[in-house]
Design a protein around this motif. Structure first.
Motif, PDB file in Angstrom:
ATOM      1  N   LEU A 198       0.832  -1.202   0.000  1.00  0.00           N
ATOM      2  CA  LEU A 198       0.000   0.000   0.000  1.00  0.00           C
ATOM      3  C   LEU A 198       0.868   1.254   0.000  1.00  0.00           C
ATOM      4  O   LEU A 198       2.000   1.235   0.469  1.00  0.00           O
ATOM      5  CB  LEU A 198      -0.906   0.022   1.244  1.00  0.00           C
ATOM      6  CG  LEU A 198      -1.867  -1.163   1.425  1.00  0.00           C
ATOM      7  CD1 LEU A 198      -2.610  -1.029   2.743  1.00  0.00           C
ATOM      8  CD2 LEU A 198      -2.862  -1.230   0.272  1.00  0.00           C
ATOM      9  N   THR A 199       0.309   2.342  -0.521  1.00  0.00           N
ATOM     10  CA  THR A 199       0.973   3.631  -0.387  1.00  0.00           C
ATOM     11  C   THR A 199       0.797   4.134   1.038  1.00  0.00           C
ATOM     12  O   THR A 199      -0.039   3.618   1.798  1.00  0.00           O
ATOM     13  CB  THR A 199       0.371   4.658  -1.356  1.00  0.00           C
ATOM     14  OG1 THR A 199      -1.005   4.874  -0.999  1.00  0.00           O
ATOM     15  CG2 THR A 199       0.457   4.171  -2.798  1.00  0.00           C
ATOM     16  N   ALA A 200       1.577   5.157   1.403  1.00  0.00           N
ATOM     17  CA  ALA A 200       1.448   5.718   2.748  1.00  0.00           C
ATOM     18  C   ALA A 200       0.038   6.249   2.983  1.00  0.00           C
ATOM     19  O   ALA A 200      -0.543   6.066   4.062  1.00  0.00           O
ATOM     20  CB  ALA A 200       2.491   6.823   2.942  1.00  0.00           C
ATOM     21  N   GLU A 201      -0.530   6.903   1.957  1.00  0.00           N
ATOM     22  CA  GLU A 201      -1.882   7.452   2.103  1.00  0.00           C
ATOM     23  C   GLU A 201      -2.914   6.338   2.267  1.00  0.00           C
ATOM     24  O   GLU A 201      -3.826   6.425   3.104  1.00  0.00           O
ATOM     25  CB  GLU A 201      -2.235   8.313   0.882  1.00  0.00           C
ATOM     26  CG  GLU A 201      -1.423   9.596   0.750  1.00  0.00           C
ATOM     27  CD  GLU A 201      -0.014   9.336   0.223  1.00  0.00           C
ATOM     28  OE1 GLU A 201       0.280   8.195  -0.213  1.00  0.00           O
ATOM     29  OE2 GLU A 201       0.802  10.279   0.258  1.00  0.00           O
ATOM     30  N   ALA A 202      -2.776   5.280   1.468  1.00  0.00           N
ATOM     31  CA  ALA A 202      -3.714   4.160   1.578  1.00  0.00           C
ATOM     32  C   ALA A 202      -3.589   3.472   2.930  1.00  0.00           C
ATOM     33  O   ALA A 202      -4.583   2.997   3.500  1.00  0.00           O
ATOM     34  CB  ALA A 202      -3.475   3.167   0.439  1.00  0.00           C
ATOM     35  N   MET A 203      -2.355   3.431   3.457  1.00  0.00           N
ATOM     36  CA  MET A 203      -2.159   2.816   4.773  1.00  0.00           C
ATOM     37  C   MET A 203      -2.867   3.627   5.852  1.00  0.00           C
ATOM     38  O   MET A 203      -3.515   3.077   6.739  1.00  0.00           O
ATOM     39  CB  MET A 203      -0.657   2.741   5.068  1.00  0.00           C
ATOM     40  CG  MET A 203      -0.295   1.927   6.316  1.00  0.00           C
ATOM     41  SD  MET A 203      -0.500   0.153   6.062  1.00  0.00           S
ATOM     42  CE  MET A 203      -2.079  -0.142   6.873  1.00  0.00           C
TER      43      MET A 203
END
Length: 417
Positions: free
Chosen positions: A56-61
């Protein structure tokens, strides 16, 4: 949707059980359970590792954890925040001394967390090192195509681990594992005749070994890489690689420097430098006698007396010393006969014998021996490196040799390609 559902769904989609994810992140299983239930929240560095593991991307995390990033807002009577102090500096307005100290106070724990972050437990690292050791032992007894499928899984797994910031000691161990896996991959591709891909993987092995600071590993990579130009050309490049390996460990007696010296001697013999070849092989013999052999004597990259005889066979074949060559080859084949699961090396020695016969203008015998070597090999071991050596027999045939055996051997090579 609850945090439990979002995080557990992301974990399941990534193919992890709670226990496997905990092992990957270096935490307890109960920690993962608390994250999924919402009882606790991963710390910032844990979130970065978790995002990498789940893809996952940081934002998705952040969204998966149900976190909403907030911007600090100043209020009356509050001390200037480190973030605002940084912003003021970025806008060109100098921060006050107290602001700078506050910024440093805020930055220090973030750096500490980054340096202490690791998704790799000591036990996981031991398992990786154990698998690498197993690969080295089984490599010499496994067909190249089969070995590549085994190596691919570990290559991808270790790359995922190395992509996450690790402590320096752990990172060095991962780089060493990457170097060895890349070197095994390059060697297998070399045997299969995948020259371009082999060259790329040798390059990867160099980069990974150089990242470790381990001079023996760096030299080993270069010495092994010399086999690619030795079998497929240009042979002068094999000499350069072998010498660069020895330059990393000048005067050091080890299996690595013995291999490098032997690789240099074998290539010089093909280039017609008899004096240089003899000198290099004498150095290799001296290093083998002085070096302490460790591990399995027939593991990948181990260079012992038996392997030295293989290189001597290739060297002496081109030095026009038939009696000495025959003694070396007979001794080598006798030693290899005790371990019938080692297939490729004795086949290469017999093909050296066929080259010798061709150089002695015994064309029929040379072609008959070469054809017998190739056809008696199991299909999975009739690799391009064996066929390249068989083609050396064709090239060594005298111009006036009967055309029929030459044509039959050439046709056999073509049908196996």
């Amino acid at each position: 949707m609850s945090r439990r559902t979002r995080l557990s769904d992301a974990r399941i989609a990534a193919g992890y059980s709670q226990e496997a994810l905990a092992e990957q992140l270096g935490v307890e299983r109960t920690t993962v359970q608390r994250w999924e239930s919402g009882a606790s929240t991963p710390r910032p560095f844990q979130r970065a590792n978790l995002a990498t593991a789940l893809g996952l991307t940081a934002e998705a995390m952040e969204a998966t954890l149900g976190l909403t990033p907030s911007r600090p807002q100043p209020f009356a009577g509050a001390e200037p925040s480190p973030l605002l102090a940084l912003q003021s500096v970025e806008r060109g307005r100098p921060a006050q001394p107290g602001d700078v100290l506050g910024l440093l106070d805020a930055a220090r724990p973030l750096i500490d967390n980054t340096l202490g972050a690791t998704s790799l437990s000591p036990r996981r690292l031991e398992l990786i090192e154990g698998r690498i050791a197993e690969h080295l032992v089984t490599y010499t007894r496994t067909p190249p195509v089969t070995m590549l499928s085994v190596l691919a899984t570990d290559i991808l797994e270790i790359q995922a681990m190395a992509a996450v910031r690790q402590p320096a000691m752990v990172q060095a161990k991962l780089s060493e594992a990457q170097a060895i896996l890349a070197l095994l991959t390059a060697d297998a591709l070399m045997k299969l005749g995948e020259i371009r891909r082999a060259r790329y993987w040798y390059g990867t092995a160099r980069l990974a070994s150089d990242d470790t600071g381990n001079l023996h590993l760096q030299a080993r990579v270069r010495a092994q890489e010399a086999m690619l130009p030795y079998y497929y050309g240009p042979i002068a490049q094999a000499v350069e690689l072998a010498r660069s390996a020895q330059a990393l460990l000048p005067g050091v007696a080890s299996e690595t420097t013995a291999l490098a010296a032997a690789a240099e001697g074998r290539a010089l013999a093909r280039l017609g430098d008899a004096q240089g070849a003899e000198q290099a092989m004498n150095t290799a013999q001296r290093y083998v006698d002085q070096a302490d052999s460790l591990g399995s004597p027939d593991a990948a990259f181990q260079f012992n007396h038996k392997r030295l005889l293989l290189y001597l066979s290739g060297t002496l074949t081109y030095l026009d010393q038939p009696a000495r060559t025959q003694r070396v080859q007979e001794e080598a084949l006798q030693l290899y006969a005790a371990q019938p699961d080692l297939v490729t090396d004795p086949a290469l020695i017999r093909l050296d014998q066929a080259v010798g016969l061709a150089l002695a203008e015994q064309a029929d015998e040379a072609c008959r021996l070469a054809m017998n070597v190739v056809t008696s090999l199991p299909a999975e071991y009739r690799t391009r490196v064996v066929l390249a050596k068989t083609h050396d027999v064709v090239r060594a045939l005298p111009e006036g040799a009967p055309q029929r055996p030459r044509a039959e051997l050439t046709e056999l090579i073509a049908t196996q390609t």
